[in-house]
Scaffold this motif. Sequence first.
Motif, PDB file in Angstrom:
ATOM      1  N   PHE A  44      -6.742  -0.081  -5.629  1.00 27.66           N
ATOM      2  CA  PHE A  44      -6.727   0.914  -4.553  1.00 27.66           C
ATOM      3  C   PHE A  44      -7.204   0.294  -3.252  1.00 27.66           C
ATOM      4  CE2 PHE A  44      -6.898   3.449  -8.380  1.00 27.66           C
ATOM      5  CZ  PHE A  44      -6.030   4.497  -8.101  1.00 27.66           C
ATOM      6  N   ALA A  45      -6.561   0.713  -2.162  1.00 29.60           N
ATOM      7  CA  ALA A  45      -6.976   0.310  -0.821  1.00 29.60           C
ATOM      8  C   ALA A  45      -7.734   1.460  -0.176  1.00 29.60           C
ATOM      9  CB  ALA A  45      -5.768  -0.056   0.027  1.00 29.60           C
ATOM     10  N   ILE A  94       0.847  -1.191   0.000  1.00 25.59           N
ATOM     11  CA  ILE A  94       0.000   0.000   0.000  1.00 25.59           C
ATOM     12  C   ILE A  94       0.879   1.236   0.000  1.00 25.59           C
ATOM     13  CG2 ILE A  94      -1.721   1.301   1.309  1.00 25.59           C
ATOM     14  CD1 ILE A  94      -2.819  -1.322   2.324  1.00 25.59           C
ATOM     15  N   HIS A  95       0.584   2.150  -0.914  1.00 27.24           N
ATOM     16  CA  HIS A  95       1.354   3.380  -1.046  1.00 27.24           C
ATOM     17  C   HIS A  95       0.523   4.560  -0.524  1.00 27.24           C
ATOM     18  CE1 HIS A  95       4.321   1.134  -3.472  1.00 27.24           C
ATOM     19  NE2 HIS A  95       3.246   0.450  -3.851  1.00 27.24           N
ATOM     20  N   GLY A  96       1.026   5.766  -0.622  1.00 27.10           N
ATOM     21  CA  GLY A  96       0.432   6.931   0.029  1.00 27.10           C
ATOM     22  C   GLY A  96      -1.027   7.190  -0.304  1.00 27.10           C
ATOM     23  N   GLY A 153      -8.764   9.561   0.342  1.00 28.53           N
ATOM     24  CA  GLY A 153      -9.332   8.373   0.953  1.00 28.53           C
ATOM     25  C   GLY A 153      -8.896   7.055   0.358  1.00 28.53           C
ATOM     26  N   PHE A 154      -8.030   7.089  -0.667  1.00 33.80           N
ATOM     27  CA  PHE A 154      -7.585   5.851  -1.317  1.00 33.80           C
ATOM     28  C   PHE A 154      -6.072   5.854  -1.474  1.00 33.80           C
ATOM     29  CE2 PHE A 154     -11.943   6.409  -2.668  1.00 33.80           C
ATOM     30  CZ  PHE A 154     -12.469   5.138  -2.583  1.00 33.80           C
ATOM     31  N   ALA A 155      -5.496   4.654  -1.405  1.00 29.75           N
ATOM     32  CA  ALA A 155      -4.065   4.492  -1.620  1.00 29.75           C
ATOM     33  C   ALA A 155      -3.840   3.522  -2.773  1.00 29.75           C
ATOM     34  CB  ALA A 155      -3.385   3.951  -0.365  1.00 29.75           C
TER      35      ALA A 155
END
Length: 375
Positions: free
Chosen positions: A47-48, A29-31, A35-37
Amino acid sequence: MKRTRPLAALALCVCLLLSCLPGASALQIHGYSEGFAQAEEDGKWGFAGPDGTVAIPLQYNSVVSFSLGMAAVNLNGRLGVIRPDGKYLIEPEYDTLMPAGYGLYIAQKGGGWGVVSVLPYQSAAGKKTNQIYPLIYDSVEVGKSGGLDALILTAQDGGKTVVPLYQLPGQLAALGVEGSQFPLTRGKLPSFSDVKGKDWFSLWVDIAYNTGIMAGTGGTSFEPGRAVTVAEAIQMAANMESRYRGDDFHTTSHVSNPWYNSAVSYCQASGIITADQFDSYTRQITRRELAQVFAATSLAKSLTERNSLTRVKAAVGDVSAADPAAPAIWGLYAKGILTGVDGSLSYRPDDAVTRSEAAALASRLARPEQRVDLF
């Protein structure tokens, strides 16, 4: 039973050990942004959400972070644009997509270049299209012309069409592109110290700020959790009404005492509120009252139903037909503006409304691509 538990524990330990070995698959998981990474596993991207679990499936070759509710994605070598629920705003069919602002992208497919919009419109031939400039050009770029930022479209014969960027909202309006009264200005993002990229409301704060409907509360603060006052709600309604109608209220500096008098007068003159509608402008506004104010704007009245009104009336269990605000509340659900506060679509009309919640409502009113299909 005495042997099962040790074996199960051993199996779990083996799985954990294998997941730590070099080359083992693990969700990266990136920045966070809006509300989504960006999230990746086994070379597939998606996206997380804020809880760290996958919110938009890992199916893409690559993705770009969300900005103003849009993210470019690469699906099997073809580029498109999605919104936060993963639905396509621009289908993944292009070889190149570059944001140009105002919800527009410079697009290339094969040997042709043009400009496409995240929102479709009816062409002169009566067909639905998202091509603002057809893909017939040799190249398209954002450059300088006469000291102004401009789209520069070069034809195959070398001829150039130069369109200053500030003219694009007017062109979109002339074509009948919905939401063109609230253009998204590329790069115009707030930097509030109390709004983080992982917050669910950061998307709505970005859009409400970008479109000029809301501002901060002083310094670097937005105060997303503070309750909205009647005066603040009326100021938002005035900003939306003015931008939708194209008058100069939202571009004029108003000095009044108290500060909200000019917005109150404007909304009364526009028929959004009546002189005796509120007993105080400085108290908190209820969710019921906010719906009534927003639903009375010309913008809200212009919107068509996208969710069955009959189904909305049956689904929203805490709003009764005896409530004078029911038509306003139900109408905003039907138009994709309201989504409720829980999975049952409850509205809680007597509750206060936070600034982050108001930003979400205002953003969906302003930007058609963010409105919600409930059923």
